[in-house]
Design a protein around this motif. Structure first.
Motif, short mmCIF file in Angstrom:
data_model
loop_
_atom_site.label_atom_id
_atom_site.label_comp_id
_atom_site.label_asym_id
_atom_site.label_seq_id
_atom_site.Cartn_x
_atom_site.Cartn_y
_atom_site.Cartn_z
N MET A 128 0.83 -1.20 0.00
CA MET A 128 0.00 0.00 0.00
C MET A 128 0.86 1.26 0.00
N ILE A 129 0.43 2.27 -0.75
CA ILE A 129 1.01 3.61 -0.70
C ILE A 129 -0.03 4.54 -0.09
N TYR A 130 0.37 5.26 0.96
CA TYR A 130 -0.53 6.19 1.64
C TYR A 130 -0.08 7.62 1.31
N THR A 131 -0.97 8.40 0.72
CA THR A 131 -0.65 9.77 0.32
C THR A 131 -1.53 10.75 1.08
N LEU A 132 -0.90 11.78 1.63
CA LEU A 132 -1.61 12.80 2.41
C LEU A 132 -2.30 13.81 1.51
N SER A 133 -3.47 14.26 1.95
CA SER A 133 -4.06 15.45 1.37
C SER A 133 -3.36 16.67 1.98
N LEU A 134 -3.17 17.70 1.17
CA LEU A 134 -2.54 18.92 1.67
C LEU A 134 -3.58 19.94 2.14
N THR A 135 -4.84 19.68 1.86
CA THR A 135 -5.87 20.67 2.16
C THR A 135 -6.92 20.19 3.15
N SER A 136 -6.87 18.91 3.53
CA SER A 136 -7.87 18.40 4.47
C SER A 136 -7.31 17.19 5.19
N ALA A 137 -8.04 16.68 6.18
CA ALA A 137 -7.58 15.54 6.99
C ALA A 137 -7.94 14.23 6.28
N ARG A 138 -7.43 14.09 5.05
CA ARG A 138 -7.71 12.88 4.27
C ARG A 138 -6.41 12.18 3.89
N ILE A 139 -6.51 10.86 3.73
CA ILE A 139 -5.40 10.04 3.27
C ILE A 139 -5.90 9.17 2.12
N TYR A 140 -5.13 9.13 1.02
CA TYR A 140 -5.48 8.31 -0.13
C TYR A 140 -4.62 7.04 -0.11
N GLU A 141 -5.27 5.90 -0.18
CA GLU A 141 -4.59 4.60 -0.06
C GLU A 141 -4.60 3.91 -1.43
N PHE A 142 -3.40 3.71 -1.98
CA PHE A 142 -3.24 3.10 -3.30
C PHE A 142 -2.73 1.68 -3.14
N ASN A 143 -3.48 0.71 -3.70
CA ASN A 143 -3.11 -0.69 -3.63
C ASN A 143 -2.24 -1.04 -4.83
N LYS B 165 -4.29 -1.75 -7.98
CA LYS B 165 -4.18 -0.39 -8.53
C LYS B 165 -5.41 0.48 -8.21
N SER B 166 -6.12 0.10 -7.15
CA SER B 166 -7.30 0.86 -6.73
C SER B 166 -6.92 1.87 -5.67
N ILE B 167 -7.72 2.95 -5.55
CA ILE B 167 -7.47 4.00 -4.57
C ILE B 167 -8.70 4.15 -3.67
N VAL B 168 -8.45 4.17 -2.36
CA VAL B 168 -9.50 4.35 -1.37
C VAL B 168 -9.19 5.60 -0.56
N GLU B 169 -10.18 6.41 -0.29
CA GLU B 169 -10.00 7.63 0.48
C GLU B 169 -10.46 7.41 1.92
N SER B 170 -9.64 7.85 2.89
CA SER B 170 -10.00 7.78 4.30
C SER B 170 -9.91 9.16 4.92
N SER B 171 -10.74 9.41 5.91
CA SER B 171 -10.72 10.69 6.62
C SER B 171 -10.44 10.45 8.09
N LEU B 172 -9.59 11.29 8.67
CA LEU B 172 -9.30 11.17 10.09
C LEU B 172 -10.47 11.72 10.90
N PRO B 173 -10.90 11.02 11.92
CA PRO B 173 -12.07 11.46 12.70
C PRO B 173 -11.76 12.64 13.61
N LYS B 174 -12.66 13.61 13.61
CA LYS B 174 -12.61 14.73 14.55
C LYS B 174 -11.30 15.51 14.49
N VAL B 175 -10.70 15.60 13.31
CA VAL B 175 -9.48 16.38 13.12
C VAL B 175 -9.71 17.34 11.96
N ASP B 176 -9.56 18.63 12.24
CA ASP B 176 -9.78 19.63 11.19
C ASP B 176 -8.47 20.29 10.77
#
Length: 403
Positions: free
Chosen positions: A154-169, A173-184
Motif C-alpha cells: 500500500m502507498i498512503y498519500t496525504l491530502s494537503l488541504t484536508s484531513a484525508r489520506i489516499y490509499e493506493f493498492n 491499482k485501486s485507490i480508497v479515500e480515508s478521513s481522520l475522525p474529529k481532526v480539522d
C-alpha cells in the motif's frame, strides 16, 4: 590542488549500494558517486538535459541493477545512467501543463519504481526493464497532495488541504479515500509503522491515527525550548517558542527507524523523536546546530535546517545540515551523532570545474568555497614562483661576484 575539506554540497535522497553512494547535487545537474569508506567523491557526471533550471533539478536516485534512475523535482525527465556503458538515457514524463513534478517519494516494487508526483497528483509506474512509464494513476481530482509512505503493498498519500489520506493498492491499482475522525487540521508529513499512522503539520502537535480503531491521539507535550526560527531579514536569531501554528510546516520529514519515529525540522529548532510504544517525545540535542542571526541570514537558496540524504541499515539517518554545510549522521540505537568529513578529491574537483566550464556561482556556498580555495592556491603558487625567482637572482648575482 590539494584534497578539498570543509564545505560539502547539498543534495537529497542518496541511494547506497555497498560502499558507494549516488546522488545529484541540489544546485547542479551533476550526478556524483561517493566512496563511503574513503569519504571522497570519486566521480561527477553531467546530466545532458536542456531544461534551463538547475535548482532541485533531481530529487534523488534509485539503483536498479546497473542503472541509476534520477528522479525529477523541477526537471521534466527521468534520467537513467548506465554504469555499464557510462551513458544517459531518459524517459519523458507526460506533463502537458509543465507543472513542477515534485517527486519526493518513490519505491522499488516487483521490478518497477512507483513514484508519487505531488505536482501532477499522480502515481507514476516506471518499468525498469523496458525503461518506460507503464501507467499514470490519478490520486485525486480537486484535492492537493503532500508526502507519501509505502507499507507492504500500500502507498498512503496525504491530502494537503484536508484531513484525508489516499490509499493506493499496488496489486489492484485501486485507490480508497480515508478521513481522520474529529481532526480539522492539515498535514505535511506521514509515517506508518504498520499499526498506526504518524502525522505532522503546521502546529506544535503530532497526530497518531489508529486505522483499525479509527481514533486519533494528539501528542503536544513538546520540550519547552522547542520553537521556530525566523529566517527573514528582520530576524533576531532567537527561537520563538510561543508561535502556534507555524506559517510553514513544523517538520519536513517523518521517519520510522527501529523503535522510534523521527521528526526532522523545516525551520523549527530541534529534531524530535517519539517512542512508538509510550508515545513520549524527546529532543535530540545538537549543540552545533544552534542558530544565530548571522547563520540564519546565510541561507541564500534553501531556508531550512536539514535535507534528508539517507537511511542506512535501519539504524543511521544521514542529514545535510544547511547551517554547517556538511553531513550529520545520527545513530538511532546509541542516540549519538557524528559529522561526516566527506569531501571532493583533486581529480573530482577538476572534473567538476570542467563540467561547469569553470563558471562558479556566488549564490552556492560550495562553489564559493571552491573559488576561495582556488584563489588561495593561485596566490600561494604566485608567491612560490616569486620566491624561486628571487632566490635565483641572489644565486646568480653571488656567482657573478665570485667569478
Amino acid at each position: 590542488m590539494q584534497d578539498y575539506y570543509g564545505v560539502f554540497p547539498w543534495s537529497t535522497n542518496w541511494c547506497i549500494e555497498e560502499n558507494k553512494a549516488w546522488f545529484v547535487l541540489g544546485m547542479q545537474k551533476i550526478l556524483c558517486c561517493l566512496d563511503l569508506n574513503a569519504g571522497t567523491c570519486e566521480s561527477v557526471i553531467y546530466i545532458p538535459d536542456t531544461f534551463s533550471s538547475t535548482y532541485r533539478f533531481i530529487t534523488g536516485c534509485v539503483i536498479c541493477d546497473n542503472d541509476i534512475y534520477c528522479i525529477p523535482d523541477n526537471g521534466r525527465n527521468i534520467w537513467i545512467y548506465s554504469k555499464d556503458d557510462c551513458r544517459f538515457t531518459n524517459i519523458e514524463v507526460i506533463n502537458p501543463y509543465k507543472l513542477r513534478l515534485e517527486i519526493y517519494d518513490y519505491w522499488k516494487y516487483e521490478g518497477k519504481i512507483f513514484a508519487v508526483s505531488i505536482g501532477l497528483k499522480q502515481i507514476i509506474e516506471i518499468n525498469t526493464k523496458e525503461k518506460r512509464i507503464d501507467n499514470y494513476y490519478e490520486i485525486c481530482n480537486e484535492d492537493s497532495v503532500a508526502r507519501s509512505v509505502k507499507v507492504g503493498e500500500m502507498i498512503y498519500t496525504l491530502s494537503l488541504t484536508s484531513a484525508r489520506i489516499y490509499e493506493f493498492n499496488l496489486i489492484s491499482k485501486s485507490i480508497v479515500e480515508s478521513s481522520l475522525p474529529k481532526v480539522d487540521k492539515i498535514f505535511n508529513t506521514i509515517c506508518f509503522n504498520g499499526e498506526e499512522v504518524w502525522l505532522s503539520g503546521f502546529y506544535k502537535e503530532i497526530y497518531v491515527w489508529n486505522k483499525e480503531k479509527n481514533i486519533v491521539r494528539i501528542l503536544d507535550h513538546f520540550p519547552k525550548n522547542f520553537g521556530v526560527y525566523n529566517f527573514e531579514e528582520d530576524t533576531d536569531g532567537k527561537v520563538n517558542c510561543t508561535m502556534n501554528p507555524y506559517q510553514l510546516p513544523a517538520f519536513l520529514y517523518t521517519i520510522l527507524v527501529d523503535k522510534y519515529i523521527w521528526f526532522v525540522p523545516f525551520q523549527t529548532n530541534q529534531i524530535i523523536y517519539a517512542d512508538i510504544k509510550s508515545y513520549q517525545l524527546y529532543e535530540f540535542k545538537i549543540e552545533e546546530e544552534i542558530e544565530n542571526k548571522e547563520s540564519l541570514l546565510n541561507r541564500i537558496n534553501f531556508r531550512s535546517k536539514y535535507s534528508l540524504e539517507y537511511i542506512k541499515d535501519n539504524r543511521y539517518i544521514g542529514l545535510f545540515s544547511f547551517k554547517n554545510n556538511c553531513i550529520l549522521e545520527i545513530d538511532t540505537v546509541e542516540l549519538k551523532y557524528k559529522w561526516c568529513n566527506y569531501r571532493f578529491d583533486k581529480n573530482c574537483l577538476e572534473q567538476y570545474l570542467k563540467l561547469l566550464n569553470y563558471t562558479l556561482h556566488e549564490g552556492d556556498v560550495f562553489e564559493r568555497e571552491i573559488y576561495s580555495k582556488l584563489m588561495l592556491f593561485k596566490k600561494q603558487d604566485k608567491y612560490d614562483k616569486n620566491k624561486r625567482c628571487i632566490g635565483c637572482d641572489i644565486y646568480n648575482e653571488t656567482v657573478r661576484n665570485i667569478m
